[in-house]
Design a protein around this motif. Structure first.
Motif, PDB file in Angstrom:
ATOM      1  N   ILE A 114      36.176  39.713  26.265  1.00  0.00           N
ATOM      2  CA  ILE A 114      35.955  40.576  27.432  1.00  0.00           C
ATOM      3  C   ILE A 114      36.557  40.044  28.739  1.00  0.00           C
ATOM      4  O   ILE A 114      36.678  40.790  29.695  1.00  0.00           O
ATOM      5  CB  ILE A 114      34.445  40.880  27.651  1.00  0.00           C
ATOM      6  N   SER A 121      39.647  38.324  29.117  1.00  0.00           N
ATOM      7  CA  SER A 121      41.122  38.383  29.081  1.00  0.00           C
ATOM      8  C   SER A 121      41.796  37.138  29.649  1.00  0.00           C
ATOM      9  O   SER A 121      42.994  37.145  29.899  1.00  0.00           O
ATOM     10  CB  SER A 121      41.657  39.621  29.809  1.00  0.00           C
ATOM     11  N   GLU A 170      41.327  43.988  21.229  1.00  0.00           N
ATOM     12  CA  GLU A 170      42.570  43.930  22.006  1.00  0.00           C
ATOM     13  C   GLU A 170      43.040  45.334  22.369  1.00  0.00           C
ATOM     14  O   GLU A 170      43.497  45.569  23.487  1.00  0.00           O
ATOM     15  CB  GLU A 170      43.659  43.211  21.190  1.00  0.00           C
ATOM     16  N   TYR A 175      41.007  46.524  25.244  1.00  0.00           N
ATOM     17  CA  TYR A 175      41.384  45.866  26.496  1.00  0.00           C
ATOM     18  C   TYR A 175      42.706  46.433  27.003  1.00  0.00           C
ATOM     19  O   TYR A 175      42.869  46.737  28.185  1.00  0.00           O
ATOM     20  CB  TYR A 175      41.497  44.344  26.313  1.00  0.00           C
ATOM     21  N   ARG A 211      42.869  47.959  30.613  1.00  0.00           N
ATOM     22  CA  ARG A 211      43.511  47.147  31.654  1.00  0.00           C
ATOM     23  C   ARG A 211      45.013  46.966  31.457  1.00  0.00           C
ATOM     24  O   ARG A 211      45.715  46.632  32.393  1.00  0.00           O
ATOM     25  CB  ARG A 211      42.889  45.751  31.697  1.00  0.00           C
TER      26      ARG A 211
END
Ligand code: FES
Length: 682
Positions: free
Chosen positions: A45, A47, A77, A80, A84
């Motif tokens: 979480i 990164s 992944e 994420y 982001r």
């Protein structure tokens, strides 16, 4: 680990090892001691653990990395990346698992100990090793059957999930811990601070869930005249905003000794000054956070560098002992304090404050910061470092020995106490040349790159006007007057008759030189007066005498190189500084500028815990020289009054500048009354 296990090679460290199939890259990195960041402890979480795998033939490493050497891109992944965005080729090190031989690059932003370039002109870097770091933890919920406190379960989570033992908790954080834990549904991020590498870590902030808005620190150079701060991201080392304000203590006295006298003469005066500077720091912290668009609650560390009087007044200690021999400091050691201790209410109460150690009663933490930044003790050649400000900090040294002193130059070099003087701001003359034949000046002002005799100068400066002379401008002006034969070695400005130019005019019983007359447009008349010359002579004599005293102590007559530090050190022309006799004679290319070295030292101490330990050790080895009680200082001071100097030859200067031999003393002391001859110095 079997020999046939896949080989993992990390770059740039070159560390390598074999790991069983299925080992997360983060785990492999940890086991090899590879510098790969993580705040969430591998939960996918934060990164922070991003890596770049490389595929192909790597003969250098003896590895062939095939497609499929890492596990497939997984759902964490993908999520994420969707939320982001991951840069192409990047993976999360805690998610990607080893399947075959592989080369893995750890990009700089994923390294905890990444290196930060200090300034564009310098190759030197600061290695990130901050005293405060973030840790995400999942804490057990309370259980009536095995009653433990919330803090004890937080400590247990840190031990189990991060192998961090025996944490303590700052009291202001403890009061907020319960709501934070419940809001985070038992998952929180804590900021852990260590005063040194072996110290017990302390929780100085806690946030619900994963804290993603960063961690910041302030590096503050608390000067007698100005307070300058750099807001630094403690995870990346990047300076996100810089700002400065005037030191409000100026109203109690321009220089240090007048502030000490104010404290002596006025009961409670020391506390008035303490309050004033703390308020100013609060204002500065709020302003700089606003400028960077962050909350002040994220500023969890502040490092101060300052001279001993500022140091005591910041701490709320009466500086009276610093005004008289033997100049005893309340403490010369470094200090670890909190914002609450110093009533810095703009910062969180548990924010940590670090003050660099002082060297001696007159040589403060600012000089220690210069030593940290410029490292004279690591220099093979003999280097003289001069940090020019209201008080000059001077260091002389090489690998064998380092000496330090401070010299009371006064504020003239900063443009104060100069008739047309002003702070460095648009419209201020910062450079000037005087034609040796016509005696006419041309100049450049801050905010415009052109010289005043170039096309477009007057249009480009119409908005600001020509408002005064700043510190570097006055140094150049005095040196140029000397080069042009308008000023004699004793510091007298010649009359119009003696010099043959109407630019020199009588003012009372002395003469002045007119640089620019803007009175027709309602602007100022900018001149260099005899009083200005005297103020600069006093300042430069103090500086030179301090440097000479250190050279005596070292047993040398010459130094190998000179570093000009200080906010305005960057703007001083080496040639003009030497014509003036501010600094000892060295080849001009051996004079360099270090910018704000004290501020850089503060930044280094802010970003690197080991650097704090280093400077704490180094200051104990620096030999302090006390200028105030040293008779030779007076002798050097008097001899340094002449421009450039009464007795010291300046052979290197003589190779590049011819100084006219003139004398404007008409009192009949045998001088030649203004007759101008020329000869080459040296
Ligand atoms: S360690 Fe936090 S995302 Fe990988």
């Amino acid at each position: 680990m079997a020999n046939q296990d896949p080989l993992v090679v990390f770059t740039p460290s070159g560390k390598r090892g074999r790991f069983p199939v299925g080992t997360p890259v983060l785990t492999a990195a940890r086991q090899l001691g590879v510098d790969l960041d993580s705040v969430c402890g591998g939960r996918g979480i934060c990164s922070k653990c991003q890596i770049t795998p490389s595929y192909g033939e790597f003969s250098k490493h003896g590895v062939t990395a095939k497609e499929g050497a890492l596990s497939e891109w997984n759902a964490v992944e993908a999520r994420y990346d969707e939320k982001r965005g991951l840069k192409p080729g990047r993976r999360l090190g805690c998610q990607a698992k080893v399947q075959g031989d592989i080369v893995i690059d750890v990009p700089p932003e994923s390294q905890v100990h990444r290196q930060v370039v200090r300034k564009a002109a310098s190759a030197r870097v600061i290695e990130m090793d901050p005293a405060t770091r973030l840790y995400y933890i999942e804490v057990d919920e309370p259980d009536m059957h095995t009653p433990t406190g919330d803090l004890e379960r937080v400590a247990r989570a840190l031990r189990d999930q991060w192998e961090i033992e025996q944490v303590t908790c700052a009291f202001p954080v403890l009061t907020q811990l319960q709501p934070v834990l419940r809001k985070g549904k038992w998952a929180i991020t804590v900021a852990l601070h260590r005063t040194d590498a072996s110290a017990t870590p302390q929780i100085i902030a806690a946030w619900p869930g994963l804290h993603e808005t960063g961690l910041y620190g302030l590096a503050i150079d608390l000067g007698s005249t100005t307070v300058a701060a750099h807001l630094t991201n403690l995870e990346t080392g990047e300076v996100v905003a810089s700002s400065g304000i005037m030191n409000p203590q100026i109203r109690f006295g321009e220089d240090l000794m007048s502030r000490v006298s104010y404290a002596m003469m006025n009961p409670g005066g020391d506390m008035e000054m303490t309050r004033a500077v703390r308020e100013a720091i609060n204002t500065l912290a709020e302003e700089i956070a606003r400028e960077a668009g962050i909350a002040t609650s994220l500023i969890l560390e502040t490092v101060f560098v300052c001279n001993p009087v500022m140091h005591h007044l910041l701490l709320g200690i009466d500086p009276v002992e610093l005004g008289q021999a033997p100049f005893a400091l309340a403490t010369s050691n470094h200090l670890n304090l909190t914002a609450r201790d110093l009533e810095l209410t703009a910062l969180p109460a548990s924010a940590q404050i670090y003050l660099l150690p002082c060297i001696a009663g007159h040589v403060g933490a600012d000089a220690a910061a210069v030593a940290l930044s410029e490292e004279p003790g690591k220099s093979d050649d003999l280097v003289l470092i001069v940090d020019v400000g209201t008080n000059a900090e001077i260091l002389l040294g090489n690998t064998t020995r380092v000496l330090a002193c401070s010299s009371p130059t006064g504020p003239a070099f900063e443009g104060a106490q100069i008739s047309s003087g002003q702070r460095a701001a648009p419209g201020a003359i910062e450079a000037i040349r005087i034609d040796p034949v016509t005696k006419e000046p041309r100049f450049r002002v801050i905010g415009c790159d052109k010289w005043s005799d170039e096309d477009g100068f007057w249009d480009e400066t119409a908005a600001t006007g020509i408002t005064g002379i700043c510190g570097s401008g006055i140094i150049e002006a005095v040196a140029e007057l000397r080069i042009a034969g308008l000023l004699d070695p004793s510091g007298l400005i010649g009359s119009a008759t003696q010099t043959g130019t109407d630019r020199c005019f009588a003012e009372g019983r002395t003469n002045a030189y007119l640089i620019h007359d803007a009175t027709a447009e309602g602007g100022p008349r900018i001149t260099v007066t005899q009083g200005d010359i005297r103020a600069i002579q006093l300042a430069k004599s103090a500086l030179y005498a301090g440097a000479r005293l250190l050279m005596d102590e070292m047993g040398v007559d010459v130094v190998d190189r000179v570093v000009l530090a200080g906010a305005f050190g960057a703007h001083i022309s080496a040639k003009h500084a030497m014509v003036l006799g501010m600094i000892p004679d060295v080849p001009l290319d051996k004079v360099s500028s270090a910018g704000n070295a004290a501020g850089t030292g503060a930044r280094i101490a802010l970003c690197n815990l080991a650097a704090r330990a280093e400077i704490e050790r180094t200051v104990r080895r620096i030999t302090k020289v006390e200028t105030a009680i040293e008779p030779r200082f007076q002798e050097h001071f008097v001899a340094a009054n002449a421009i450039p100097h009464a007795t010291d030859p300046f052979p290197e200067l003589g190779k590049v500048v011819t100084l006219p031999v003139v004398g404007f003393n008409t009192q009949g002391d045998g001088s030649d009354g203004g007759r101008v001859r020329r000869r080459k110095r040296g």
